[in-house]
Design a protein around this motif. Structure first.
Motif, short mmCIF file in Angstrom:
data_model
loop_
_atom_site.label_atom_id
_atom_site.label_comp_id
_atom_site.label_asym_id
_atom_site.label_seq_id
_atom_site.Cartn_x
_atom_site.Cartn_y
_atom_site.Cartn_z
N UNK A 8 45.85 41.31 -22.76
CA UNK A 8 44.89 40.30 -23.22
C UNK A 8 43.84 40.03 -22.14
N UNK A 9 44.29 39.97 -20.88
CA UNK A 9 43.36 39.73 -19.77
C UNK A 9 42.36 40.87 -19.64
N UNK A 10 42.84 42.11 -19.75
CA UNK A 10 41.95 43.27 -19.67
C UNK A 10 40.94 43.25 -20.83
N UNK A 11 41.40 42.86 -22.01
CA UNK A 11 40.51 42.79 -23.17
C UNK A 11 39.41 41.75 -22.95
N UNK A 12 39.80 40.61 -22.36
CA UNK A 12 38.82 39.55 -22.08
C UNK A 12 37.77 40.06 -21.09
N UNK A 13 38.23 40.70 -20.01
CA UNK A 13 37.31 41.20 -19.00
C UNK A 13 36.38 42.27 -19.57
N UNK A 14 36.93 43.13 -20.43
CA UNK A 14 36.11 44.18 -21.05
C UNK A 14 35.03 43.56 -21.95
N UNK A 15 35.43 42.57 -22.73
CA UNK A 15 34.50 41.93 -23.66
C UNK A 15 33.37 41.23 -22.90
N UNK A 16 33.73 40.55 -21.83
CA UNK A 16 32.72 39.84 -21.04
C UNK A 16 31.83 40.82 -20.29
N UNK A 17 32.40 41.92 -19.80
CA UNK A 17 31.60 42.94 -19.12
C UNK A 17 30.54 43.52 -20.05
N UNK A 18 30.92 43.73 -21.30
CA UNK A 18 29.96 44.27 -22.28
C UNK A 18 28.82 43.29 -22.51
N UNK A 19 29.17 42.00 -22.60
CA UNK A 19 28.13 40.98 -22.77
C UNK A 19 27.18 40.96 -21.58
N UNK A 20 27.74 41.02 -20.37
CA UNK A 20 26.93 40.95 -19.15
C UNK A 20 26.03 42.17 -18.98
N UNK A 21 26.49 43.31 -19.44
CA UNK A 21 25.71 44.55 -19.27
C UNK A 21 24.54 44.64 -20.25
N UNK A 22 24.59 43.85 -21.32
CA UNK A 22 23.54 43.94 -22.33
C UNK A 22 22.29 43.15 -21.98
N UNK A 23 22.43 42.05 -21.24
CA UNK A 23 21.32 41.12 -21.08
C UNK A 23 20.46 41.37 -19.85
N UNK A 159 34.10 35.55 -12.75
CA UNK A 159 33.03 35.08 -11.88
C UNK A 159 32.43 36.23 -11.08
N UNK A 160 33.29 37.16 -10.63
CA UNK A 160 32.79 38.32 -9.89
C UNK A 160 31.92 39.19 -10.80
N UNK A 161 32.33 39.34 -12.06
CA UNK A 161 31.51 40.10 -13.01
C UNK A 161 30.16 39.42 -13.21
N UNK A 162 30.17 38.09 -13.33
CA UNK A 162 28.91 37.36 -13.50
C UNK A 162 28.02 37.53 -12.28
N UNK A 163 28.62 37.41 -11.09
CA UNK A 163 27.84 37.59 -9.86
C UNK A 163 27.22 38.96 -9.78
N UNK A 164 27.97 39.99 -10.16
CA UNK A 164 27.44 41.36 -10.14
C UNK A 164 26.30 41.52 -11.14
N UNK A 165 26.43 40.88 -12.31
CA UNK A 165 25.36 40.93 -13.32
C UNK A 165 24.11 40.22 -12.82
#
Length: 372
Positions: A8-23, A159-165
């Motif tokens: 579930x955690x990996x799915x959440x991170x994947x979903x959020x990564x996809x959102x961050x990569x689009x914008x 948060x790290x994903x957001x910072x990278x985005x």
């Protein structure tokens, strides 16, 4: 952690990564990812502060704030200090943490500012990419006073994903700005090498025509052509100057003084204060100053101009004033020209204030204040 929880955690991170990569728009990206994060984690409330190097915070995204925090267009969230911001600014917030109580909520309760919907605590996580820091992610839920280690670990990963985005968006914007400057420089060179030289040749040819003919009508025609060529040459030089300013590397005031000289204006400058001005602010002030000086040249019926410039640690103020013919203007009236509207738009894009004062026979004053 169970296999199901890890999946579930990996799915959440994947979903959020996809959102961050689009914008590509910071606020849209942060708003979208915050909403999704709360949905998939079951948390109810969240907000993101972006912080400048000077410690000033900006509410960049928020979701389901209780009325006590959302009243007056989120006023309580946009100003004042709190424990998480202070901890971030003091460089004591290096990982996801439980904030035992929210100072903004406490203040709202003390002032009876509205319903808090049971929100008393939140977790706070720094947003960063490597050593570069961007701000804070805060999340919470009614009556939730503590976050488990696995919850904090997930928030830290997000948060790290957001910072990278944010780092990616910042680099993309910088690349676009660099490309725009390069294109301006190329266009300035092309105009100088082609149109500018043709106008100069036309002016010389018309001057020769005046000297060669004895016919008065022909002389007048050549003289008229020469005047038009000289006027167009002046306009072209001003345009080239705007595209590729000479002297901006020596400071914005120095560049505006040179630009005024090029326009044939007599400019008096008064510079006070010492501060490092962000590049975007300097670029906007330079463009605003150009527009204001060009207006003086075209409309004021005077060559006398005063430039006041004050730089402080928290902002900059620039005033350009002439003692020319002026025009009728009141604050409640629509700004009368595209150039003035453009100055106002540039100022407000940096959260600044634009003030225009003018009366017939009393000249025109433009005052710009931009905070850092």
């Amino acid at each position: 952690m169970s296999e199901g929880a890890r999946y579930e955690e990996i799915s959440i991170l994947k979903e959020i990564a996809e959102l961050l990569n689009e914008g590509t728009d910071t606020k849209d990206v942060l708003s979208g990812v915050l909403k999704r994060l709360l949905h998939v984690t079951g948390l109810q409330t969240g907000w993101i502060f972006l912080l400048e190097e000077n410690g000033v915070h900006q509410l960049a995204a928020h979701e389901a704030l209780p009325p006590a925090l959302a009243n007056d267009d989120n006023r309580r969230m946009c100003q004042g200090e709190c424990w998480c911001v202070n901890k971030y600014n003091n460089r004591k917030l290096n990982k996801a943490s439980n904030i035992m109580e929210c100072k903004r909520i406490e203040d709202a309760l003390e002032e009876k500012a509205g319903e808090t919907c049971g929100l008393t605590h939140h977790a706070t996580v720094p947003l960063r990419a490597g050593e570069e820091r961007f701000g804070i992610l805060n999340v919470g839920s009614p009556n939730k006073t503590h976050f488990q280690k696995n919850e904090l670990a997930l928030l830290e990963a997000v948060a790290y994903q957001i910072g990278t985005a944010l780092k990616r968006i910042k680099l993309t914007q910088l690349e676009q700005e660099t490309a725009l400057v390069a294109e301006r420089n190329r266009l300035a060179r092309d105009l100088h090498d082609s149109v500018n030289q043709l106008l100069f040749s036309l002016s010389l040819t018309a001057r020769a025509g005046v000297e060669m003919t004895q016919n008065n009508e022909v002389k007048q025609t050549f003289s008229y052509i020469q005047d038009l060529a000289q006027e167009a040459l002046g306009e072209m030089r001003a345009l080239i100057w705007q595209l590729k300013p000479h002297g901006l590397e020596n400071g914005m005031v120095s560049a505006l003084r040179s630009y005024a000289d090029m326009l044939g204006l007599s400019i008096e400058t008064n510079v006070t204060g010492v501060a490092s001005i962000p590049g975007k602010v300097e670029e906007s002030l330079w463009r605003i100053g150009q527009e204001a000086l060009a207006n003086c040249k075209k409309h004021s019926q005077t060559i006398e101009v005063l430039l006041l410039f004050h730089a402080a640690s928290d902002g900059v103020e620039m005033t350009i004033k002439d003692v020319g013919c002026g025009f009728h203007y009141e604050e409640n009236l629509e700004i009368p020209s595209f150039g003035l509207k453009n100055m106002k738009t540039r100022t407000e894009a940096l959260n600044g204030t634009f003030q225009l004062n003018s009366k017939p026979g009393s000249g025109t004053e433009i005052k710009i204040h931009i905070p850092f």
